[in-house]
Design a protein around this motif. Structure first.
Motif: not given
Length: 264
Positions: A111, A115, A118, A148, A152, A196-197, A200-201, A203-204
């Motif tokens: 993870q 990060r 990104l 998105t 995406f 991914c999941k 991404t969670q 990061f946002f």
């Protein structure tokens, strides 16, 4: 719902994209995009079958950008991979890089790599600017959901904005991914969650300050993204108990009740 207008935007030949926007009497927008699918039905293939795509210029650019960034962290990286041109990567090779990033790393380390990748894609100060432009409001959640869908599609395949309810309020800040291309091609629960999941969670939610929850459905490989909804702690998330796709994942451990990539 009464449809007042319908627009279809066609991209240049070879890009194989179509953006559809519907406007209702309440001036809500329903946006969906289908890009690169060459199945006769125009829809993703059924569960257990791999959807056929024909990627265009923009898809390959994004694949190459991300693959090159991730290649630095991948196991068994070689100079030939680093010298690939803008069209040297296809989706399969992009997924292969992701698999090699996982090798020898724990769940949290995987993870962290995502990060860093990104952050490396953004100009300095971008997260702070995002927080100023998009404070955690209903409008910001709906706007990012709409963005998105087109931005995406290269990664996850066809998706559409959907209505969700949070704290008794309905808003169009959900995105339904019909059949996630990343999960479909990797066939790996661990890659879906760790690469991914969760990143991404995080990061946002933590970098951009806009909460995001992603709910993958491992029964049909669809996924719902909900902007404006804070994600649960990992141990309380149903994905933490998900077993491997033992029949389709090359890294699966059939003897484990829970995907071993989620336990490391």
């Amino acid at each position: 719902m009464v449809v007042l207008s319908f627009q279809a935007v066609h991209f240049p030949t070879g890009h194989q994209c179509r953006l559809q926007t519907r406007r209702s009497a309440s001036v809500n927008y329903n946006t969906s995009i289908q890009c690169g699918i060459v199945e006769p039905s125009g829809e993703p293939a059924p569960f257990g079958q791999k959807t056929k795509y024909k990627d265009g210029f923009f898809e390959k650019v994004f694949m190459t950008l991300f693959a090159r960034k991730m290649e630095k962290f991948a196991a068994n990286s070689n100079k030939a991979d680093n010298k690939k041109g803008w069209f040297g990567y296809d989706y399969e090779s992009f997924v292969d890089v992701s698999k090699r990033v996982m090798q020898g790393r724990s769940r949290l380390q995987q993870q962290q790599v995502v990060r860093e990748v990104l952050l490396s894609m953004l100009p300095p100060g971008a997260p702070a600017q995002f927080r100023k432009l998009f404070p955690p409001t209903k409008w910001a959640a709906e706007f990012n959901a709409a963005l998105t869908v087109p931005f995406f599609h290269w990664l996850v395949g066809p998706s559409e904005v959907v209505e969700v309810e949070m704290d008794g309020v309905k808003q169009r800040s959900g995105v339904l991914i019909k059949k996630c291309r990343y999960l479909e091609n990797s066939g790996c629960v661990g890659m879906c969650v760790n690469m991914c999941k969760i990143p991404t969670q995080d990061f946002f939610t933590n970098e951009f300050g806009l909460p995001l929850t992603m709910n993958p459905n491992f029964e049909d490989m669809s996924c719902e993204m909900v902007y404006g909804q804070a994600p649960p702690p990992f141990k309380e998330d149903p994905v933490s108990k998900q077993p491997c796709f033992s029949d389709i994942c090359s890294m699966a451990n059939p003897s484990s009740a829970i995907c071993h990539k989620l336990q490391a």
